[in-house]
Design a protein around this motif. Sequence first.
Motif, PDB file in Angstrom:
ATOM      1  N   VAL A  62       0.854  -1.182   0.000  1.00  0.00           N
ATOM      2  CA  VAL A  62       0.000   0.000   0.000  1.00  0.00           C
ATOM      3  C   VAL A  62       0.894   1.237   0.000  1.00  0.00           C
ATOM      4  CG1 VAL A  62      -1.802   1.273   1.191  1.00  0.00           C
ATOM      5  CG2 VAL A  62      -1.810  -1.236   1.246  1.00  0.00           C
ATOM      6  N   ILE A  63       0.841   1.998  -1.079  1.00  0.00           N
ATOM      7  CA  ILE A  63       1.691   3.177  -1.241  1.00  0.00           C
ATOM      8  C   ILE A  63       0.824   4.423  -1.234  1.00  0.00           C
ATOM      9  CG2 ILE A  63       3.293   4.357  -2.791  1.00  0.00           C
ATOM     10  CD1 ILE A  63       4.137   1.597  -3.809  1.00  0.00           C
TER      11      ILE A  63
ATOM     12  N   LEU B  85      24.936  -2.129   7.811  1.00  0.00           N
ATOM     13  CA  LEU B  85      23.516  -1.948   8.118  1.00  0.00           C
ATOM     14  C   LEU B  85      23.124  -0.573   7.596  1.00  0.00           C
ATOM     15  CD1 LEU B  85      20.821  -2.651   9.387  1.00  0.00           C
ATOM     16  CD2 LEU B  85      21.759  -2.011  11.631  1.00  0.00           C
ATOM     17  N   ASP B  86      22.386  -0.560   6.489  1.00  0.00           N
ATOM     18  CA  ASP B  86      22.029   0.680   5.801  1.00  0.00           C
ATOM     19  C   ASP B  86      20.589   1.035   6.138  1.00  0.00           C
ATOM     20  OD1 ASP B  86      22.275   2.822   3.923  1.00  0.00           O
ATOM     21  OD2 ASP B  86      21.142   1.627   2.492  1.00  0.00           O
ATOM     22  N   ILE B  87      20.404   2.074   6.948  1.00  0.00           N
ATOM     23  CA  ILE B  87      19.079   2.477   7.409  1.00  0.00           C
ATOM     24  C   ILE B  87      18.645   3.727   6.650  1.00  0.00           C
ATOM     25  CG2 ILE B  87      17.696   3.131   9.406  1.00  0.00           C
ATOM     26  CD1 ILE B  87      19.772   1.694  11.150  1.00  0.00           C
ATOM     27  N   GLY B  88      17.424   3.690   6.123  1.00  0.00           N
ATOM     28  CA  GLY B  88      16.964   4.755   5.247  1.00  0.00           C
ATOM     29  C   GLY B  88      17.472   4.516   3.840  1.00  0.00           C
ATOM     30  N   THR B  89      17.319   3.285   3.402  1.00  0.00           N
ATOM     31  CA  THR B  89      17.896   2.809   2.139  1.00  0.00           C
ATOM     32  C   THR B  89      17.455   3.617   0.937  1.00  0.00           C
ATOM     33  OG1 THR B  89      18.074   0.569   2.995  1.00  0.00           O
ATOM     34  CG2 THR B  89      17.950   0.813   0.601  1.00  0.00           C
ATOM     35  N   GLY B  90      16.167   3.894   0.865  1.00  0.00           N
ATOM     36  CA  GLY B  90      15.636   4.589  -0.299  1.00  0.00           C
ATOM     37  C   GLY B  90      15.441   3.643  -1.473  1.00  0.00           C
ATOM     38  N   ILE B  91      14.946   4.193  -2.555  1.00  0.00           N
ATOM     39  CA  ILE B  91      14.670   3.411  -3.761  1.00  0.00           C
ATOM     40  C   ILE B  91      15.994   3.038  -4.434  1.00  0.00           C
ATOM     41  CG2 ILE B  91      13.563   3.499  -6.036  1.00  0.00           C
ATOM     42  CD1 ILE B  91      11.578   5.544  -4.672  1.00  0.00           C
ATOM     43  N   PRO B  92      16.152   1.771  -4.820  1.00  0.00           N
ATOM     44  CA  PRO B  92      17.434   1.327  -5.374  1.00  0.00           C
ATOM     45  C   PRO B  92      17.870   2.127  -6.599  1.00  0.00           C
ATOM     46  CG  PRO B  92      16.019  -0.545  -4.890  1.00  0.00           C
ATOM     47  CD  PRO B  92      15.174   0.680  -4.720  1.00  0.00           C
ATOM     48  N   THR B  93      19.092   2.603  -6.578  1.00  0.00           N
ATOM     49  CA  THR B  93      19.730   3.255  -7.717  1.00  0.00           C
ATOM     50  C   THR B  93      21.119   2.650  -7.843  1.00  0.00           C
ATOM     51  OG1 THR B  93      18.536   5.321  -7.278  1.00  0.00           O
ATOM     52  CG2 THR B  93      20.452   5.450  -8.715  1.00  0.00           C
TER      53      THR B  93
ATOM     54  N   ASP C  71      14.279   0.233   5.514  1.00  0.00           N
ATOM     55  CA  ASP C  71      13.518   1.422   5.153  1.00  0.00           C
ATOM     56  C   ASP C  71      12.075   1.221   5.594  1.00  0.00           C
ATOM     57  OD1 ASP C  71      12.205   3.598   3.412  1.00  0.00           O
ATOM     58  OD2 ASP C  71      14.321   3.833   2.895  1.00  0.00           O
ATOM     59  N   ASN C  72      11.339   2.323   5.714  1.00  0.00           N
ATOM     60  CA  ASN C  72       9.942   2.213   6.122  1.00  0.00           C
ATOM     61  C   ASN C  72       8.975   2.507   4.992  1.00  0.00           C
ATOM     62  OD1 ASN C  72      10.313   4.990   5.885  1.00  0.00           O
ATOM     63  ND2 ASN C  72       8.987   5.481   7.624  1.00  0.00           N
ATOM     64  N   ASP C  73       9.494   2.785   3.787  1.00  0.00           N
ATOM     65  CA  ASP C  73       8.623   3.119   2.664  1.00  0.00           C
ATOM     66  C   ASP C  73       8.239   1.856   1.896  1.00  0.00           C
ATOM     67  OD1 ASP C  73       7.257   4.195   0.573  1.00  0.00           O
ATOM     68  OD2 ASP C  73       8.897   5.379  -0.242  1.00  0.00           O
ATOM     69  N   PRO C  74       6.936   1.577   1.749  1.00  0.00           N
ATOM     70  CA  PRO C  74       6.520   0.358   1.037  1.00  0.00           C
ATOM     71  C   PRO C  74       7.063   0.254  -0.379  1.00  0.00           C
ATOM     72  CG  PRO C  74       4.658   1.331   2.188  1.00  0.00           C
ATOM     73  CD  PRO C  74       5.781   2.319   2.283  1.00  0.00           C
TER      74      PRO C  74
ATOM     75  N   ALA D  11      12.602  -4.783  -3.321  1.00  0.00           N
ATOM     76  CA  ALA D  11      13.504  -5.576  -2.486  1.00  0.00           C
ATOM     77  C   ALA D  11      14.338  -6.550  -3.309  1.00  0.00           C
ATOM     78  CB  ALA D  11      12.715  -6.337  -1.420  1.00  0.00           C
ATOM     79  N   ALA D  12      13.783  -7.071  -4.394  1.00  0.00           N
ATOM     80  CA  ALA D  12      14.527  -8.038  -5.208  1.00  0.00           C
ATOM     81  C   ALA D  12      15.814  -7.435  -5.737  1.00  0.00           C
ATOM     82  CB  ALA D  12      13.666  -8.537  -6.365  1.00  0.00           C
TER      83      ALA D  12
END
Length: 271
Positions: free
Chosen positions: A12-13, A78-86, A107-110, A116-117
Amino acid sequence: MTGQNPAPDEIVIDTGNPHPARMYDWFLGGKDNYPVDEEMGRQLLALDPRVPVMAKVNRAFMHRATRWLAMNGVRQFLDIGTGIPTEPNLHQIAQQVAPESRVVYCDNDPIVLAHAAALLRSTPEGVTEYVQADVRDPDTIVEQAGKVLDFSKPVALSLVALLHFVSDEDGAYELVDRLLAEVPSGSYLMLSHATADFTPKKSEEAGELYKARSLTLALRSRDEVARFFRDLELVEPGVEVPDKWRPELGEPVPGQDDEPIPGYAAVGRKP
């Protein structure tokens, strides 16, 4: 932890409100954002056209700092606040230097969960995993990350472009202290943070934009950023503007000028 792609109907975004991770993606030229993110992004661009350069400079710091850590023997991240993969992601940088590196993203963003893959494409020798949790819930992060990382051995905590979204009232300093308390001597904190030191008027206006959308923007001074490292041994050159932190470790980001990038970055070692 998640090791598989979730079904689309399980995610759910919120597309009605801007999200910092999706705006960051837009600044980097990504496609995983929505009109509401672009709208606010353009408002920020009107205040300072260099915002996309800031995003690229910040990401370049993450690449260089990760490379430095891996070159200096760190094998757990341990990367916290990863964000969208780039690409390249943190694990790709670390595993390029040390294929056996183990990386946990959080990260906490759905929308990050939906990607994740991409985050889990590890080398055969190493491991990558993903935790969906908020930085304000360090107990969950530590518990879940501990299933992959060995907290009796050094860990690099990556908090890149994250803590300016956590206010003092939400316990930004206490959260960092809590995470550092879980890792042993020889661990590191890698951090970058936005500041109003160089652009006070523009930064004040940006803060109002965030506030109007019920978003936090806690811009901190150099001394306030240094406070996150108060019990650590700073790696040279200490707390520095991001593009000046060991530039020899990576290619310079094009489009910079003589005006300082409004942020700070540093790496510190736990004694």
